[in-house]
Design a protein around this motif. Sequence first.
Motif, mmCIF file in Angstrom:
data_model
loop_
_atom_site.group_PDB
_atom_site.id
_atom_site.type_symbol
_atom_site.label_atom_id
_atom_site.label_comp_id
_atom_site.label_asym_id
_atom_site.label_seq_id
_atom_site.Cartn_x
_atom_site.Cartn_y
_atom_site.Cartn_z
ATOM 1 N N PRO A 109 0.816 -1.224 0.000
ATOM 2 C CA PRO A 109 0.000 0.000 0.000
ATOM 3 C C PRO A 109 0.846 1.270 0.000
ATOM 4 O O PRO A 109 1.875 1.345 0.672
ATOM 5 N N VAL A 110 0.408 2.243 -0.779
ATOM 6 C CA VAL A 110 1.067 3.557 -0.858
ATOM 7 C C VAL A 110 0.182 4.621 -0.224
ATOM 8 O O VAL A 110 0.628 5.405 0.610
ATOM 9 N N ALA A 111 -1.078 4.663 -0.634
ATOM 10 C CA ALA A 111 -2.024 5.653 -0.103
ATOM 11 C C ALA A 111 -3.425 5.071 -0.198
ATOM 12 O O ALA A 111 -3.717 4.243 -1.070
ATOM 13 N N GLU A 112 -4.294 5.541 0.700
ATOM 14 C CA GLU A 112 -5.642 4.973 0.755
ATOM 15 C C GLU A 112 -6.640 6.033 1.173
ATOM 16 O O GLU A 112 -6.379 6.865 2.041
ATOM 17 N N THR A 113 -7.808 6.015 0.506
ATOM 18 C CA THR A 113 -8.946 6.818 0.935
ATOM 19 C C THR A 113 -10.091 5.848 1.219
ATOM 20 O O THR A 113 -9.921 4.631 1.159
ATOM 21 N N GLU A 114 -11.239 6.389 1.491
ATOM 22 C CA GLU A 114 -12.404 5.541 1.765
ATOM 23 C C GLU A 114 -12.753 4.651 0.571
ATOM 24 O O GLU A 114 -13.247 3.541 0.722
ATOM 25 N N ASN A 115 -12.432 5.135 -0.652
ATOM 26 C CA ASN A 115 -12.885 4.440 -1.856
ATOM 27 C C ASN A 115 -11.783 3.823 -2.707
ATOM 28 O O ASN A 115 -12.064 2.964 -3.547
ATOM 29 N N VAL A 116 -10.544 4.251 -2.543
ATOM 30 C CA VAL A 116 -9.470 3.828 -3.438
ATOM 31 C C VAL A 116 -8.218 3.470 -2.646
ATOM 32 O O VAL A 116 -7.856 4.157 -1.677
ATOM 33 N N LEU A 117 -7.545 2.413 -3.083
ATOM 34 C CA LEU A 117 -6.262 2.011 -2.520
ATOM 35 C C LEU A 117 -5.241 1.978 -3.649
ATOM 36 O O LEU A 117 -5.462 1.367 -4.691
ATOM 37 N N LEU A 118 -4.119 2.659 -3.457
ATOM 38 C CA LEU A 118 -3.009 2.645 -4.406
ATOM 39 C C LEU A 118 -1.910 1.743 -3.856
ATOM 40 O O LEU A 118 -1.503 1.880 -2.701
ATOM 41 N N LEU A 119 -1.457 0.795 -4.700
ATOM 42 C CA LEU A 119 -0.407 -0.136 -4.290
ATOM 43 C C LEU A 119 0.759 -0.067 -5.277
ATOM 44 O O LEU A 119 0.590 0.357 -6.421
ATOM 45 N N GLU A 120 1.929 -0.531 -4.850
ATOM 46 C CA GLU A 120 3.094 -0.605 -5.722
ATOM 47 C C GLU A 120 3.872 -1.879 -5.409
ATOM 48 O O GLU A 120 3.667 -2.514 -4.373
ATOM 49 N N ASN A 121 4.790 -2.217 -6.292
ATOM 50 C CA ASN A 121 5.551 -3.460 -6.107
ATOM 51 C C ASN A 121 6.812 -3.256 -5.266
ATOM 52 O O ASN A 121 7.528 -4.220 -5.002
ATOM 53 N N ARG A 122 7.110 -2.029 -4.860
ATOM 54 C CA ARG A 122 8.301 -1.763 -4.064
ATOM 55 C C ARG A 122 7.933 -1.538 -2.599
ATOM 56 O O ARG A 122 7.178 -0.614 -2.279
ATOM 57 N N LYS A 123 8.473 -2.341 -1.742
ATOM 58 C CA LYS A 123 8.275 -2.124 -0.322
ATOM 59 C C LYS A 123 9.043 -0.870 0.089
ATOM 60 O O LYS A 123 10.209 -0.717 -0.236
ATOM 61 N N ASN A 124 8.368 0.050 0.770
ATOM 62 C CA ASN A 124 8.978 1.317 1.197
ATOM 63 C C ASN A 124 9.373 2.201 0.015
ATOM 64 O O ASN A 124 10.248 3.061 0.145
ATOM 65 N N GLY A 125 8.730 2.000 -1.147
ATOM 66 C CA GLY A 125 9.040 2.826 -2.317
ATOM 67 C C GLY A 125 8.760 4.293 -2.073
ATOM 68 O O GLY A 125 9.573 5.161 -2.417
ATOM 69 N N LEU A 126 7.605 4.607 -1.476
ATOM 70 C CA LEU A 126 7.271 6.001 -1.197
ATOM 71 C C LEU A 126 8.243 6.600 -0.189
ATOM 72 O O LEU A 126 8.671 7.753 -0.338
ATOM 73 N N LYS A 127 8.614 5.836 0.803
ATOM 74 C CA LYS A 127 9.560 6.324 1.806
ATOM 75 C C LYS A 127 10.886 6.703 1.155
ATOM 76 O O LYS A 127 11.484 7.732 1.488
ATOM 77 N N ARG A 128 11.331 5.892 0.204
ATOM 78 C CA ARG A 128 12.582 6.192 -0.490
ATOM 79 C C ARG A 128 12.453 7.459 -1.329
ATOM 80 O O ARG A 128 13.389 8.258 -1.427
ATOM 81 N N TYR A 129 11.280 7.638 -1.944
ATOM 82 C CA TYR A 129 11.053 8.852 -2.738
ATOM 83 C C TYR A 129 11.064 10.092 -1.845
ATOM 84 O O TYR A 129 11.648 11.120 -2.203
ATOM 85 N N LEU A 130 10.436 9.999 -0.678
ATOM 86 C CA LEU A 130 10.426 11.137 0.252
ATOM 87 C C LEU A 130 11.840 11.458 0.728
ATOM 88 O O LEU A 130 12.207 12.633 0.882
ATOM 89 N N THR A 131 12.645 10.429 0.962
ATOM 90 C CA THR A 131 14.045 10.651 1.345
ATOM 91 C C THR A 131 14.787 11.371 0.231
ATOM 92 O O THR A 131 15.606 12.276 0.477
ATOM 93 N N GLN A 132 14.489 11.010 -1.009
ATOM 94 C CA GLN A 132 15.102 11.661 -2.166
ATOM 95 C C GLN A 132 14.701 13.137 -2.219
ATOM 96 O O GLN A 132 15.546 14.004 -2.487
ATOM 97 N N LEU A 133 13.425 13.433 -1.965
ATOM 98 C CA LEU A 133 12.968 14.822 -1.961
ATOM 99 C C LEU A 133 13.689 15.636 -0.891
ATOM 100 O O LEU A 133 14.093 16.786 -1.131
ATOM 101 N N THR A 134 13.838 15.056 0.279
ATOM 102 C CA THR A 134 14.534 15.743 1.369
ATOM 103 C C THR A 134 15.979 16.022 0.995
ATOM 104 O O THR A 134 16.505 17.122 1.246
ATOM 105 N N ARG A 135 16.623 15.048 0.374
ATOM 106 C CA ARG A 135 18.026 15.216 -0.032
ATOM 107 C C ARG A 135 18.144 16.323 -1.090
ATOM 108 O O ARG A 135 19.036 17.178 -1.009
ATOM 109 N N GLN A 136 17.245 16.327 -2.085
ATOM 110 C CA GLN A 136 17.261 17.363 -3.115
ATOM 111 C C GLN A 136 17.053 18.744 -2.496
ATOM 112 O O GLN A 136 17.690 19.726 -2.888
#
Length: 344
Positions: A109-136
């Motif tokens: 799971p990446v993000a979820e609302t009452e009606n929709v769930l977004l998933l990806e194949n990378r565990k902690n993929g979003l966390k890694r992206y946020l770390t990248q944003l912080t570094r930039q």
Amino acid sequence: MYSVRIGTPFCGRELERLTEFLQQQELRYDESITYTVVLEDEGTIAATGSCHNNVIKCVAVAPEYRGQNLLSEIMTRLTAHFFNEGITHYFGFTKPKNRVLFGGMGLYPVAETENVLLLENRKNGLKRYLTQLTRQTEQAIGQQTAGKGNGIGAIVANCNPFTRGHRYLMETAAGQCEWLHVFILSEEQGMFGAEERFRMVQDGVQDIPNIILHPTSDYLISPAVFPTYFIKEKSQAYEINCMLDITLFCEAIASELHITKRFVGSEPHCAVTNAYNTCLKQHLPKYGIQLMELPRLETGGRVISASVVREAMQRGMLQEVADMLPESTFTCLERREHHAGTEV
């Protein structure tokens, strides 16, 4: 033993059969599909799964065939397709009740609302992206001078291509923020690729010291490509999917970067973007984020529009829209046209 049929995509009677099957599972066929796997039992569709680029869509197993591991077979074949296409990062949109089902297929799971769930194949993929944003951000702050405004701002834009209207929005916003994060959508669609659009923006705002540019990776998508095939009430589908994008932006990205303002240009002519702006107005304040809507810039009595620029380019009349473009973009597009001309 099930037979396998592949559509790239299906058409004619095969498409009609698939559409009918999906309707029986309370799903709609998504017209953007580019690849489909169907498992059949003596001519009867037992299960199916499709994708568009790196997004999995329209996955369904007929009730009488559930419990036979057909979903795993579908996912294995879709994964093999991604591998053959060189796609290493892929996503799925589904109903929240299917979290465990798709979790068993290696999607997180990446993000979820009452009606929709977004998933990806990378565990902690979003966390890694946020770390990248912080570094930039840390790297940019070490090199630039902060603006005089208050708070941290954000703009999410396609810039297809980068116009004087985009420049005006970014320059004005930067003047009202200490730092302005500008996210350029990373989707590969339209006339200009993601890298080309990013470079155009980079060249066009290099003199504005407090702008921090980011690609969106796959975590922010254009409202025009939100999947709606599994939402029963079609009239509500667009708003439901916009809410997923807003939730992901606010709870993950804005939270990570301490964003307090989001800037958009007014959109009187595009119903899709106008609806998205309305959604932002309604929901951003719940997260303590202020929406700042700026009027569109005009030139010669015309609203500056990237779509008008694209239309002129398709007619080979770039000079007609020169007043809509920063010098850096015009030079880039002239070079592009010249290169295209020499290839003919």
